[in-house]
Design an enzyme around this catalytic site. Sequence first.
Site, PDB file in Angstrom:
ATOM      1  N   GLY A   1       0.783  -1.229   0.000  1.00 41.76           N
ATOM      2  CA  GLY A   1       0.000   0.000   0.000  1.00 41.76           C
ATOM      3  C   GLY A   1       0.810   1.271   0.000  1.00 41.76           C
TER       4      GLY A   1
ATOM      5  CB  THR B   1       1.768   3.366  -4.954  1.00 41.51           C
ATOM      6  OG1 THR B   1       3.116   2.937  -5.188  1.00 41.51           O
ATOM      7  CG2 THR B   1       1.377   4.365  -6.018  1.00 41.51           C
TER       8      THR B   1
ATOM      9  CB  SER C   1      17.770 -14.130  13.625  1.00 40.97           C
ATOM     10  OG  SER C   1      17.247 -14.763  12.470  1.00 40.97           O
TER      11      SER C   1
ATOM     12  CE  LYS D   1      13.117 -13.115  12.798  1.00 34.38           C
ATOM     13  NZ  LYS D   1      14.436 -12.935  13.452  1.00 34.38           N
TER      14      LYS D   1
END
Length: 809
Positions: free
Chosen positions: A390, A392, A709, A752
């Site tokens: 979203g 633009t 991670s 996550k």
Amino acid sequence: MTPENNDDNGITENNRPRPDLPPLEEGSQRVLPLLPLRGMVSYPQMLLPLNVEGERDTTLVDRVMFGDRLLALFTRRPAENETEEDDADEAPLTGGDLHPVGTLGVVLKMLRMPDGSMRLMIQGLQRVRLEEFIADGEYPRVRVSPLEESEPDTVRVKALRGSLTDIFSRVVELSNRDEDLLVAALNIEENSRLADFIAANLNLELEDRLRVLATADVQQRLELVTKLAGRELEVLKIGQSIQNEISEGMNRAQREYYLRQQLEAIRRELGESEQPSVELDELAERMKEKKWPESTAEKAQRELKRLRQMNPGSAEYVVAHTYLNWLLDLPWGHCSTDRLEIESARRILEEDHYGLAEIKDRILEFLAVRKLAPQSRGPILCFVGPPGTGKTSIGRSIARALGREFTRASLGGVHDEAEIRGHRRTYVGALPGRILQGLKTAGTSNPVFMLDEVDKLASDFRGDPSSALLEVLDPEQNDTFRDNYVEEPYDLSRVFFITTANTTATVPRPLLDRMEVIEFDGYTREEKAQIAKRYLFPRRREANGLTKKQLFLPIRTLRAVTDGYTREAGVRNLERAIGTVCRKVARKVAAGEVEERVVVEPAELDEYLGAPRVKLRRRRRRDCVGLATGLVWTPVGGEIVFVEVAAMPGKGGLILTGQLGEVMKESGRIALSYVRAHAKALGVDPDALSDVDVHIHVPAGAVPKEGPSAGVTLTTALVSLFTDRPVRNEVGMTGELSLRGEVLPVGGLKSKLLAARRAGLREVILPARNRPEVEEAFSDGEGPELDLDLHYVERVTEALKIALEDDGD
């Protein structure tokens, strides 16, 4: 011998190292192999590329290359009735066939060609005189002696040098030759070399070249070369004069224009042409109504005055007329009135977009500041996030909320600076850059201007567009932005600039520093369902000619579409899937197969969209040794991954598979090093680590994996394997590991944790330093919905106590 193809007749100034002393001393003689030249002359201290053909000459070169590489270069006199096509290289040769003065040369380079010929690079060393021709042997030889040069130190020599260089500079200019020739000539200090160099680069007959070579007296040689250069200069002047006469004959259109101007002046004197041009009068009226800077108004008046004096049929008239129209079409100082009702703007933003709280708050803050400080400059925002989130569309909503015009320019693949700054009017078809073109389209000087795909700018020999954007997006400079076409300062400080990018990694740092970056995270499952319910489904239903009474998709069906048929951070594929359902229902309605409203349930999606394409990865059903569950971030949202560890007899090696990136491989090495360094404290037998090779694998090998991670996950799997303690299958984890066992913060926590919830995990281990970020991300109502037990740890030993089952289990 034939010369290589070369714009300078195969002869250039030698810039390579040369012997400090000539090979032949005065009064000495030497027998050398003879390489006869045909139609060409070799000068001392010059390079001469040659093609050698024929058995006699190739044999000569082979012998020379095994010795000191010295040979004698003498020009062969052309025989009577001899043509260029005649093969004279293998014809019998006598001393009378050679010019008495030649050059001692050395072979610098030899290249043997497939057809048996050779390519040589020969450097001339000094002038030599032919004393004796020796014809016996495989190839001819000559006895030579050095040709002693003399150079009087007189004023005339200095004058000749200056005159020669002046003439040569004019020859280079008129003949359109490379200016480097003149630079090289000016850098030559020895008069002898200067005369040879200029002679080598003049268009001389063979006899003239031989005369220069045979002239030992430097003063006489300078005089000779000066005369020859003067002769060539006169030829060039005559040629230029002829060209000018031809050009004058072709300028008929210019003469016609001049005559038309005179004719127009005569008509004005006779009173036959009193009516001015209607078109130019219209431009003049528009100029009176225009509110623009004084300097721009003066420039426009000058251009209009020039137009009145031009022939409307000329090309220059069209260029000037187009330029003046561009000046008039730009919205100089014209601004729309901002809608400063904060509550109204908030309502508009909520109507158009679901979520995106940070962006909406930033726009409302701007409105508040604008209301209190009307002269404040507009912000420069950079929306960064995956495709379809979203970025633009929110720009259009911002413009609607502010009551401003909206314009957009896509910068993906732009690699020409002129696309931003415009082309200069000297170029055919020149236009302003995209910035001023966008303002012309908007019709105001304060639109919401969206620059899409700023991370995909390119650069080449035509310039760097990102550097041109530095001025556009700098509030301290853009109030005097200069477009190359308009050539007048334009105020961009009131423009609300918004840029979009998928990543900041490819955005130049100086450009990024000028913008306020707002991250667009991928939408959650519930956010996608709400967006589909409020915006996507009504839009697709209307686009396919259906009404509320004909089709309805419950929220549970939209969630099923999101889970089973799309895997993305945005909602583009979700909208396509909803559009597919609408089209199939529209087909049934058009065919008269249904009369009542169609309500599509999740179980019926197979009929419309086929079998589900996305399989959600779920947690393992049982606890396993050497298998841990990690959490990762991807551009399409969060995901869980399984880390598998196995051991086999070996010498302590480490194998990493699963298409892991370099950083993730380093995490694996760090995890194994930590386990080895703290084996006793972790309950691992140190001897067991030294006698085995460890294999770490992350399934889904076709998908690249990268990032630090997974450090805690890798360590947990390793400790589980070597202590034979299963990893709890309901626990997921993420965090970077240091060699000292510290758990370092990571990114993408929101995605996550949502992935952990979707996969059915019940507990998640997180870095303690990420606690504020997690609490902020789920402070808007997402917390209770998360339904996860979060464990914040500072050291990996804390994570192991949570993730591994007790020894007694």
